[in-house]
Design a protein around this motif. Structure first.
Motif, PDB file in Angstrom:
ATOM      1  N   GLN A 298      -6.577  -1.281  -2.457  1.00 61.74           N
ATOM      2  CA  GLN A 298      -5.801  -2.482  -2.124  1.00 61.74           C
ATOM      3  C   GLN A 298      -5.492  -2.525  -0.633  1.00 61.74           C
ATOM      4  N   ARG A 299      -5.138  -1.369  -0.057  1.00 59.11           N
ATOM      5  CA  ARG A 299      -4.836  -1.338   1.376  1.00 59.11           C
ATOM      6  C   ARG A 299      -6.065  -1.681   2.201  1.00 59.11           C
ATOM      7  N   GLU A 300      -7.223  -1.115   1.832  1.00 64.26           N
ATOM      8  CA  GLU A 300      -8.447  -1.388   2.590  1.00 64.26           C
ATOM      9  C   GLU A 300      -8.810  -2.876   2.522  1.00 64.26           C
ATOM     10  N   VAL A 330       4.692   1.052   2.952  1.00 58.04           N
ATOM     11  CA  VAL A 330       6.058   1.580   2.894  1.00 58.04           C
ATOM     12  C   VAL A 330       6.300   2.286   1.568  1.00 58.04           C
ATOM     13  N   GLU A 331       5.831   1.706   0.468  1.00 59.41           N
ATOM     14  CA  GLU A 331       6.004   2.339  -0.849  1.00 59.41           C
ATOM     15  C   GLU A 331       5.312   3.692  -0.892  1.00 59.41           C
ATOM     16  N   GLN A 332       4.126   3.761  -0.313  1.00 56.38           N
ATOM     17  CA  GLN A 332       3.411   5.036  -0.317  1.00 56.38           C
ATOM     18  C   GLN A 332       4.135   6.087   0.527  1.00 56.38           C
ATOM     19  N   LEU A 333       4.617   5.688   1.692  1.00 56.16           N
ATOM     20  CA  LEU A 333       5.320   6.625   2.554  1.00 56.16           C
ATOM     21  C   LEU A 333       6.606   7.129   1.894  1.00 56.16           C
ATOM     22  N   ARG A 334       7.304   6.240   1.212  1.00 52.76           N
ATOM     23  CA  ARG A 334       8.513   6.675   0.513  1.00 52.76           C
ATOM     24  C   ARG A 334       8.175   7.646  -0.604  1.00 52.76           C
ATOM     25  N   ALA A 335       7.077   7.375  -1.316  1.00 53.72           N
ATOM     26  CA  ALA A 335       6.659   8.273  -2.395  1.00 53.72           C
ATOM     27  C   ALA A 335       6.363   9.663  -1.861  1.00 53.72           C
ATOM     28  N   GLN A 336       5.889   9.755  -0.628  1.00 51.17           N
ATOM     29  CA  GLN A 336       5.589  11.052  -0.011  1.00 51.17           C
ATOM     30  C   GLN A 336       6.788  11.613   0.745  1.00 51.17           C
ATOM     31  N   GLN A 345       8.109   1.278   9.154  1.00 52.90           N
ATOM     32  CA  GLN A 345       7.279   0.270   8.535  1.00 52.90           C
ATOM     33  C   GLN A 345       8.131  -0.869   7.944  1.00 52.90           C
ATOM     34  N   ALA A 346       9.299  -0.517   7.381  1.00 52.38           N
ATOM     35  CA  ALA A 346      10.176  -1.547   6.820  1.00 52.38           C
ATOM     36  C   ALA A 346      10.672  -2.482   7.924  1.00 52.38           C
ATOM     37  N   HIS A 347      10.986  -1.896   9.085  1.00 55.54           N
ATOM     38  CA  HIS A 347      11.432  -2.719  10.212  1.00 55.54           C
ATOM     39  C   HIS A 347      10.332  -3.682  10.645  1.00 55.54           C
ATOM     40  N   LEU A 348       9.111  -3.180  10.729  1.00 57.64           N
ATOM     41  CA  LEU A 348       7.993  -4.040  11.107  1.00 57.64           C
ATOM     42  C   LEU A 348       7.724  -5.103  10.040  1.00 57.64           C
TER      43      LEU A 348
END
Length: 628
Positions: A298-300, A330-336, A345-348
């Protein structure tokens, strides 16, 4: 695009209690890559039979779970994985079934982004494999550890040793599965080793051709070959490979593979200026990725879609896609648990939403300006993410140096050396271990001062690093003692290295900041690990202890000398304890070979050895000598 279809051939061909049901399970695996929907239907029909044995029930569930992954139904595969774990943790299943079952469940968890649970499962699988002593099960564990590092954590450099060991072990066992060559090829592409990747792809294709059945791997290989062609500058050939791969992936219902191929094709079309066709391909790639709940795909697809919309002068839609992309990241980064990056990322993301709201109030003549803002925002995201990654990399490197490097000499410290010696113990090659001790070093510190002593240590460390190979372990073992571990050296080569070091260091002159130049000599002791060839007996700690014994013999023999103890008994009669009890007697019995640069008093070395260097305590101080 690592293919998560691990271990299924072995599951499908093992003998089963009911021949009829076993044949149906085998058919399920045979159809899995060519027609995964048929495999799902066949597996579910088998599982409806309440009398199906636990053994065949596990196999049928593995087949269904892997087939669900192939058609992109990750949620259903994850639910099935939970049931499989419960069955595998029970009693009565053979070790091979449990290990391969754990590996299959781990592959489903990886596809669902749950790498940590996959690692926990493979730890259980590794325990079962070690207890069984079966090399086939060791191969299953190696494959999955490589997959987890590469697919889940994108640690392609860390995954490569597992791939290499798995490929070598598979050749030895005659287990040349197509998936292993394919996955290894993908890892090589990620490492930029295109020539090696092409050879691995060729091996996988040759095996597919011999099977003569439809296989989604054939088309995934075609899609990945486009990267190799593009790297060579053949962009037309790369685009043709992608178009052919997509046609094949439609035929075999490879949802995940088709999503990746269409995203790559969209990028190629965009580079050629065909924006309308590129937009259609990117949208189709996103729909397929969402259908299968594939987060990476999905990201790609979203990244390609944002670039395509921005180029096509559609900034509103581009901003909407950008918002979705930022939400996924952001969801992926939070999961990690990367909270700092998630906040950035949330700010952006909030900035992107504000820009979108402002765009709705602008007139048509402002479209060009908003398109530029989209491009600037993309650049900020890339720069911010790269900066955070660079900062984390520097921090990890600094922490590693603080814990692993001796600050005075720049060599590995004792703790890091011990870790690397343990890693060398897992290899099949024999390693020569050398201990070097500076003669009369206490006299240097007492007479010329500790500053001069530090200069001597630094010069010696530089000399050792220059004299050794890149993969040798060179460490400050403690005080004035250094350790070298050189994999693959024979006795003759180790003796030659010891003599070369002794003579070159004897000619070394150190000029302290005050006073005249200093000349130093060293005494060297050496021993191998494993100590006896072909028997795997003798840890690196045993080698350190025996090298210390030899070093003491060199000291008693007048210093500026080397001595070595080298196990050679092939009969299996000798033991390490017997060797340590009497080195001369062990040599007379033909168990060991004693080498030295001059005549040594081995009996004295055996009965009056110094304190072993592996116990972590400092040595007694060496007596002050009157010589240079």
């Amino acid at each position: 695009m690592l293919l998560l279809l691990h271990g299924v051939p072995a599951l499908a061909t093992t003998a089963a209690p009911d021949a009829g049901d076993a044949d149906r399970v085998r058919d399920c695996f045979v159809h899995m890559r060519g027609d995964p929907h048929a495999s799902i239907a066949l597996a579910r029909a088998l599982l409806e039979d309440a009398s199906l044995s636990p053994l065949l029930r596990v196999r049928a569930m593995v087949c269904e779970g892997q087939s669900l992954l192939a058609v992109g139904d990750v949620a259903a595969a994850d639910a099935l994985a939970q049931q499989l774990i419960h069955l595998l943790d029970g009693e009565g299943l053979p070790a091979g079934e449990r290990v391969r079952g754990y590996a299959a469940v781990a592959s489903i968890l990886i596809a669902n982004g749950d790498g940590y649970r996959a690692i926990a499962l493979m730890e259980s699988a590794n325990e079962v494999a070690q207890e069984s002593g079966d090399p086939d099960l060791r191969l299953v564990v190696l494959d999955m550890l490589a997959m987890i590092r590469a697919a889940q954590f994108e640690d392609h450099l860390g995954a490569e040793p597992y791939f290499v060991e798995a490929v070598a072990l598979a050749e030895t066992l005659g287990r040349g599965e197509v998936q292993r060559d394919y996955n290894h090829a993908l890892n090589l592409v990620s490492l930029g080793r295109m020539a090696d990747a092409e050879e691995a792809f060729d091996r996988a294709l040759a095996k597919i051709e011999r099977q003569g059945v439809p296989d989604l791997l054939r088309y995934r290989i075609q899609a990945n070959r486009s990267d190799i062609l593009a790297a060579r500058g053949d962009h037309r050939g790369a685009r043709e490979e992608l178009e052919q791969a997509i046609a094949g992936q439609l035929e075999v219902h490879d949802v995940q593979g088709e999503s990746v191929s269409r995203a790559r094709l969209a990028s190629a079309l965009l580079a050629d200026g065909e924006t309308a066709v590129a937009l259609e391909s990117a949208q189709r790639a996103l729909a397929l990725a969402e259908q299968g709940h594939f987060a990476r795909e999905q990201r790609e697809a979203l990244e390609v879609l944002v670039r395509t919309l921005a180029t096509n002068d559609e900034p509103v839609q581009a901003l909407a896609m950008l918002e979705r992309l930022r939400t996924l990241e952001v969801e992926q980064l939070r999961a990690q648990n990367l909270r700092g990056m998630a906040a950035l990322q949330a700010h952006l993301q909030n900035d992107a939403i504000e820009l979108e709201n402002e765009r709705l109030q602008l007139q048509a003549e402002r479209a060009q300006l908003l398109r530029n803002l989209v491009l600037i925002l993309l650049a900020l995201v890339v720069i911010s993410a790269a900066g955070a990654a660079w900062h984390q990399h520097r921090l990890r490197k600094r922490l590693w140096r603080l814990g692993a490097i001796d600050p005075l000499t720049g060599l590995f410290n004792r703790r890091e050396a011990a870790r690397r010696l343990a890693a060398l113990s897992d290899q099949r090659t024999r390693t020569a271990l050398l201990l070097l001790d500076i003669d009369h070093f206490k006299a240097v510190n007492d007479v010329r001062g500790h500053g001069a002593g530090d200069q001597v240590l630094g010069h010696l460390a530089d000399h050792l690093q220059a004299a050794c190979r890149a993969d040798d372990v060179v460490a400050r073992w403690g005080g004035e003692e250094f350790l070298l571990a050189c994999p693959g050296l024979s006795l003759e080569q180790a003796a030659a290295l010891a003599e070369r070091l002794r003579t070159s260091l004897a000619g070394m002159r150190v000029q302290p900041r005050e006073g005249g130049p200093l000349s130093v000599t060293v005494s060297i002791g050496m021993a191998p690990f494993p100590f006896f060839p072909g028997r795997g007996e003798g840890t690196w700690q045993d080698a350190v202890r025996l090298a210390d014994r030899a070093l003491y013999a060199a000291k008693r023999g007048g210093r500026n000398a080397w001595a070595g103890v080298w196990g050679k008994d092939a009969s299996g009669a000798a033991t390490l304890s017997a060797v340590e009890a009497g080195l001369s007697q062990a040599a007379d019995a033909g168990w060991v070979e004693l080498r030295a640069s001059r005549t040594m008093h081995w009996q004295s070395a055996a009965t009056e050895r110094r304190a072993a260097p592996t116990d972590g305590r400092p040595r007694p101080a060496e007596p002050l000598a009157t010589g240079p």
